[in-house]
Design a protein around this motif. Sequence first.
Motif: not given
Length: 251
Positions: A136-149
């Motif tokens: 997984l490559v994520s360029e967005s800011q690190k979320p404070t909790k899990e990335r929801l889908q």
Amino acid sequence: MTATLSEPAAVGEVPTFDVTLRIRRFTPETHGDEAYWQEFTIQAHGTDRLLDALHKAKWDVDGSLSFRRSCAHGVCGSDAMRINGRNRLACKTLLKDLDPEKPITVEPIKGLPVIKDLIVDMEPFFASYREIMPFLVSESQKPTKERLQSAEQRERFDDTTKCILCAACTSSCPVFWTDGQYFGPAAIVNAHRFIFDSRDDAGAQRLEILNDKEGVWRCRTIFNCTEACPRGIEVTKAIQEVKRAMVTRAY
Ligand code: SF4
Ligand code: F3S
Ligand code: FES
């Protein structure tokens, strides 16, 4: 050599039958550089898998017989081989489904260099896998909790998450057999798994990698890969979806 059924078993005894394995062997240390066929006739039970029969051949007849296996339950992907001309996992293939009345042919998967007997060099296969960036490559800011889908977002790539990297698909593809340069279906399946993941930001990069002359456009929609996949992944469909994404840039 023809396999024959044994005498009926006594009460309480598990019935056994003779089965002949015709195994393509390659043992340069003792037989030179030519592969050759060797037959092993062993006793099997009705519920045995081909992997059990290979173990008996190795443990009871010839300890030099070599093959890969680990989990024995269709999870690790290490025992893909060509069984009666079709790529399958030895641990998921029941002898009773192979007509054990006839010799069962067992060969290494095609298109990869054979190291010994049924063991092939998987490095070219994993080199293509590494190239498509299977993470997984994520360029967005690190979320404070899990990335929801959402369930729909997850559904988009659910099928291709099931890959166990056994190479049954890639080594059954005639395009891969021609020169081994084609990325192959397994690498594309694993690219698909991330391209269509809503949390990933490197889809365009992966599509660019697969836009190569050895990438998705070399697929001729032959479907051997889909037939060979022991996980039931719709491999050809995934390849078509990657091709479409390359043209439309919609993913
Ligand atoms: Fe094996 Fe299927 Fe993955 Fe190909 S797509 S490597 S056949 S699990
Ligand atoms: Fe090969 Fe599968 Fe395409 S067998 S040609 S990768 S559909
Ligand atoms: Fe692990 Fe068959 S031994 S998949």
